[in-house]
Design a protein around this motif. Structure first.
Motif, mmCIF file in Angstrom:
data_model
loop_
_atom_site.group_PDB
_atom_site.id
_atom_site.type_symbol
_atom_site.label_atom_id
_atom_site.label_comp_id
_atom_site.label_asym_id
_atom_site.label_seq_id
_atom_site.Cartn_x
_atom_site.Cartn_y
_atom_site.Cartn_z
ATOM 1 N N TYR A 25 0.852 -1.190 0.000
ATOM 2 C CA TYR A 25 0.000 0.000 0.000
ATOM 3 C C TYR A 25 0.889 1.242 0.000
ATOM 4 C CZ TYR A 25 -3.105 -3.667 1.728
ATOM 5 O OH TYR A 25 -3.794 -4.837 1.881
ATOM 6 N N PRO A 26 1.530 1.563 -1.103
ATOM 7 C CA PRO A 26 2.495 2.680 -1.105
ATOM 8 C C PRO A 26 1.847 4.041 -0.887
ATOM 9 C CG PRO A 26 2.120 1.863 -3.332
ATOM 10 C CD PRO A 26 1.442 0.896 -2.412
ATOM 11 N N ASN A 27 0.574 4.185 -1.230
ATOM 12 C CA ASN A 27 -0.076 5.492 -1.089
ATOM 13 C C ASN A 27 -0.739 5.693 0.268
ATOM 14 O OD1 ASN A 27 0.588 6.397 -3.677
ATOM 15 N ND2 ASN A 27 -1.190 5.361 -4.579
ATOM 16 N N LEU A 28 -0.758 4.669 1.103
ATOM 17 C CA LEU A 28 -1.345 4.789 2.435
ATOM 18 C C LEU A 28 -0.279 5.153 3.446
ATOM 19 C CD1 LEU A 28 -3.867 1.793 2.564
ATOM 20 C CD2 LEU A 28 -4.330 4.203 2.085
ATOM 21 N N THR A 29 -0.690 5.948 4.423
ATOM 22 C CA THR A 29 0.220 6.357 5.488
ATOM 23 C C THR A 29 0.190 5.314 6.598
ATOM 24 O OG1 THR A 29 -0.190 8.676 4.980
ATOM 25 C CG2 THR A 29 0.751 8.191 7.142
ATOM 26 N N LYS A 30 1.393 4.911 7.030
ATOM 27 C CA LYS A 30 1.512 3.837 8.037
ATOM 28 C C LYS A 30 1.994 4.423 9.354
ATOM 29 C CE LYS A 30 3.762 2.128 4.665
ATOM 30 N NZ LYS A 30 2.931 2.643 3.565
ATOM 31 N N LEU A 31 1.266 4.086 10.423
ATOM 32 C CA LEU A 31 1.630 4.517 11.771
ATOM 33 C C LEU A 31 1.968 3.279 12.591
ATOM 34 C CD1 LEU A 31 1.839 6.758 13.926
ATOM 35 C CD2 LEU A 31 -0.593 6.361 14.434
ATOM 36 N N TYR A 32 3.227 3.202 13.043
ATOM 37 C CA TYR A 32 3.692 2.050 13.805
ATOM 38 C C TYR A 32 3.623 2.373 15.293
ATOM 39 C CZ TYR A 32 5.506 0.200 9.412
ATOM 40 O OH TYR A 32 5.635 -0.277 8.133
ATOM 41 N N LEU A 33 3.070 1.453 16.056
ATOM 42 C CA LEU A 33 2.945 1.599 17.495
ATOM 43 C C LEU A 33 3.727 0.490 18.187
ATOM 44 C CD1 LEU A 33 -0.890 2.320 17.766
ATOM 45 C CD2 LEU A 33 0.964 3.978 17.634
ATOM 46 N N GLU A 34 4.116 0.771 19.432
ATOM 47 C CA GLU A 34 4.820 -0.247 20.205
ATOM 48 C C GLU A 34 3.900 -1.428 20.493
ATOM 49 O OE1 GLU A 34 6.483 1.398 23.709
ATOM 50 O OE2 GLU A 34 7.707 2.896 22.664
ATOM 51 N N ASP A 35 4.521 -2.589 20.547
ATOM 52 C CA ASP A 35 3.806 -3.838 20.852
ATOM 53 C C ASP A 35 2.760 -4.189 19.796
ATOM 54 O OD1 ASP A 35 5.309 -3.918 23.198
ATOM 55 O OD2 ASP A 35 3.769 -2.803 24.316
ATOM 56 N N GLU A 36 2.874 -3.619 18.623
ATOM 57 C CA GLU A 36 1.960 -3.951 17.533
ATOM 58 C C GLU A 36 2.771 -4.491 16.367
ATOM 59 O OE1 GLU A 36 -1.255 -3.962 17.479
ATOM 60 O OE2 GLU A 36 -1.644 -2.995 19.408
ATOM 61 N N ASP A 37 2.354 -5.618 15.826
ATOM 62 C CA ASP A 37 3.079 -6.230 14.720
ATOM 63 C C ASP A 37 2.799 -5.540 13.391
ATOM 64 O OD1 ASP A 37 4.119 -8.067 16.498
ATOM 65 O OD2 ASP A 37 2.487 -9.509 16.167
ATOM 66 N N ALA A 38 1.582 -5.080 13.187
ATOM 67 C CA ALA A 38 1.203 -4.450 11.919
ATOM 68 C C ALA A 38 0.892 -2.967 12.163
ATOM 69 C CB ALA A 38 -0.008 -5.147 11.314
ATOM 70 N N PRO A 39 1.181 -2.110 11.182
ATOM 71 C CA PRO A 39 0.882 -0.680 11.351
ATOM 72 C C PRO A 39 -0.591 -0.381 11.126
ATOM 73 C CG PRO A 39 1.787 -1.049 9.181
ATOM 74 C CD PRO A 39 1.808 -2.394 9.876
ATOM 75 N N ALA A 40 -0.986 0.811 11.544
ATOM 76 C CA ALA A 40 -2.311 1.338 11.199
ATOM 77 C C ALA A 40 -2.186 2.109 9.892
ATOM 78 C CB ALA A 40 -2.821 2.246 12.315
ATOM 79 N N TYR A 41 -3.210 1.997 9.061
ATOM 80 C CA TYR A 41 -3.174 2.629 7.748
ATOM 81 C C TYR A 41 -4.176 3.795 7.706
ATOM 82 C CZ TYR A 41 -0.522 -1.397 6.055
ATOM 83 O OH TYR A 41 0.440 -2.359 5.866
ATOM 84 N N ALA A 42 -3.701 4.944 7.215
ATOM 85 C CA ALA A 42 -4.539 6.141 7.100
ATOM 86 C C ALA A 42 -4.466 6.665 5.671
ATOM 87 C CB ALA A 42 -4.097 7.223 8.079
ATOM 88 N N GLY A 43 -5.540 7.271 5.223
ATOM 89 C CA GLY A 43 -5.632 7.709 3.832
ATOM 90 C C GLY A 43 -5.313 9.168 3.626
ATOM 91 N N PHE A 44 -4.130 9.621 4.073
ATOM 92 C CA PHE A 44 -3.710 10.990 3.789
ATOM 93 C C PHE A 44 -3.429 11.149 2.305
ATOM 94 C CE2 PHE A 44 -2.569 10.757 8.340
ATOM 95 C CZ PHE A 44 -3.148 11.926 8.790
ATOM 96 N N ASP A 45 -3.506 12.390 1.834
ATOM 97 C CA ASP A 45 -3.193 12.691 0.441
ATOM 98 C C ASP A 45 -1.684 12.525 0.228
ATOM 99 O OD1 ASP A 45 -2.910 13.636 -2.106
ATOM 100 O OD2 ASP A 45 -4.033 15.491 -1.783
ATOM 101 N N PRO A 46 -1.246 11.599 -0.631
ATOM 102 C CA PRO A 46 0.190 11.361 -0.808
ATOM 103 C C PRO A 46 0.905 12.461 -1.576
ATOM 104 C CG PRO A 46 -1.053 9.995 -2.324
ATOM 105 C CD PRO A 46 -2.057 10.679 -1.454
ATOM 106 N N ALA A 47 0.191 13.485 -2.034
ATOM 107 C CA ALA A 47 0.825 14.528 -2.833
ATOM 108 C C ALA A 47 1.628 15.513 -1.998
ATOM 109 C CB ALA A 47 -0.234 15.288 -3.638
ATOM 110 N N PHE A 48 1.463 15.474 -0.639
ATOM 111 C CA PHE A 48 2.140 16.446 0.219
ATOM 112 C C PHE A 48 3.105 15.732 1.165
ATOM 113 C CE2 PHE A 48 -1.931 18.287 -0.993
ATOM 114 C CZ PHE A 48 -1.536 19.524 -1.483
ATOM 115 N N HIS A 49 4.107 16.499 1.604
ATOM 116 C CA HIS A 49 5.159 15.938 2.462
ATOM 117 C C HIS A 49 5.523 16.958 3.534
ATOM 118 C CE1 HIS A 49 8.970 14.205 3.779
ATOM 119 N NE2 HIS A 49 9.553 15.361 3.500
ATOM 120 N N LEU A 50 5.654 16.493 4.774
ATOM 121 C CA LEU A 50 6.094 17.324 5.888
ATOM 122 C C LEU A 50 7.575 17.099 6.141
ATOM 123 C CD1 LEU A 50 3.153 16.971 8.451
ATOM 124 C CD2 LEU A 50 3.737 18.986 7.101
#
Length: 387
Positions: free
Chosen positions: A153-178
């Motif tokens: 899922y290259p266009n989805l934003t991944k948030l990794y948390l401690e003690d979690e094997d898989a990240p959470a996926y969020a649908g931010f607009d991939p056209a912008f970068h911080l």
């Protein structure tokens, strides 16, 4: 037609109707149909209504506002402020007010609105500049981060948390970068080639910057882990959601409800401007004062009547004026015969009866000479002036 025939026709009709009813009953099958009437008026007015309802379902108190005027009344402790509105007109004083609120212990989540300008070393987003973060277009990155392994899922934003094997996926607009040039961020979330969320400590509170908030609008909030991410950012706090509700302007409302009145108003304004505008062409010189004498107007009027109506009209007008004045001087004058009227006029004007009879006799139909016409007019004027 006999009675028996009528009974047979009636029985036949009843039998046909019964057979048709049985056929329809056997063939007809009930079904349910869902009619989509679109979003409700509340959902149309509030694009974050689903987000509010979701947070309330997680036992989070949610309120929304349309301006920062409510900020002094919000206790920053255990409170999250979501700035999802347009902040292009945000003043430096308001920026200080928001940052002081976060420094006192509040959680602040806002959307980066402007791109970083390398030439001016700033963006048009005062709040983003104050927290020393920068926003770029993902396509303009000189050295985009390389993707590690195969990313499904290259266009989805991944948030990794401690003690979690898989990240959470969020649908931010991939056209912008911080971008964090000072390395102030303590947590972040990336897509394959860009960063879309950064979180940093700020005094007793925290600040979270995201590239967009479209993922929390209806219906995008139901996709991926968008709703969970909003809950994660606001957990264990009360929430105030700040956004601009779109309202029709006054001009739009007036045109929608009173188009005829507005057209009439503009027409009146145009006519008024035309009336007060400068006339084209030479200015007409005022008439000389010598042509403004009353006697000249009277003579011109008499000459006009004489040319168009003849001598009889002028003489009859003078005679009627004499008789009218006599009726005013002698009550009951109109009830006297002609001879008695002449005697009364002789006594009132001290003119001989013969002169009065000549002056009041019906005007001859033949054309009078100028001398005779002037003499007749003079006699009538003498009588009128004596009355």
């Amino acid at each position: 037609m006999t009675r028996r025939t009528l009974w047979l026709i009636g029985a036949l009709l009843v039998a046909l109707l019964s057979a048709l009813s049985i056929y329809l009953y056997l063939k007809a099958q009930p079904y349910q149909e869902v009619v989509d009437h679109g979003p409700s008026p509340a959902a149309q007015a509030n694009p974050y209504l689903a987000a509010e309802m979701f947070l309330r379902g997680q036992n989070i108190n949610v309120a929304h506002a349309e301006s920062l005027s409510v900020l002094p009344d919000i206790d920053p402790r255990q409170h999250t402020l979501l700035l999802f509105n347009d902040r292009s007109k945000m003043s430096p004083r308001q920026v200080d007010q928001v940052l002081n609120w976060a420094r006192a212990g509040g959680r602040l989540v806002f959307v980066a609105e402007s791109l970083w300008d390398e030439k001016t070393a700033q963006s048009n987003d005062l709040l983003l500049d104050r927290v020393q973060l920068q926003q770029f277009m993902s396509k303009d990155l000189k050295d985009p981060p390389a993707a590690t392994g195969e990313d499904p899922y290259p266009n989805l934003t991944k948030l990794y948390l401690e003690d979690e094997d898989a990240p959470a996926y969020a649908g931010f607009d991939p056209a912008f970068h911080l971008h964090d040039p000072e390395n102030l961020a303590q947590a972040w979330a990336n897509s394959a080639n860009a960063t879309h969320m950064m979180q940093l400590a700020y005094g007793l509170g925290s600040i979270t910057v995201v590239t967009d908030a479209e993922l929390w609008k209806t219906p995008a909030i139901a996709e991926h882990d968008n709703a969970w991410l909003l809950w994660y950012l606001t957990a264990d706090t009360d929430v105030t959601l700040l956004f601009n509700t779109e309202h029709d302007g006054l001009a739009t409302l007036l045109w929608r409800n009173f188009p005829q009145a507005i057209v009439a108003l503009f027409a009146l304004i145009g006519l008024w401007l035309w009336h007060v505008g400068v006339r084209h062409g030479p200015v007409q010189a005022p008439a000389p004062s010598s042509r403004r004498q009353l006697m000249e107007h009277l003579r011109a009027s008499a000459d006009f009547i004489l040319r168009h109506n003849g001598q009889q009209t002028l003489l009859q007008a003078l005679q009627q004026d004499v008789l009218r004045r006599a009726r005013r001087r002698h009550p009951g004058f109109e009830q006297l015969n002609v001879a008695e009227q002449w005697l009364v006029l002789s006594r009132l004007t001290r003119q001989p009866t013969r002169a009065i009879s000549q002056a009041l006799s019906p005007a001859p139909k033949k054309h009078l000479s100028s001398a005779e016409f002037c003499r007749q007019v003079a006699h009538l004027q003498t009588l009128r002036n004596a009355l």
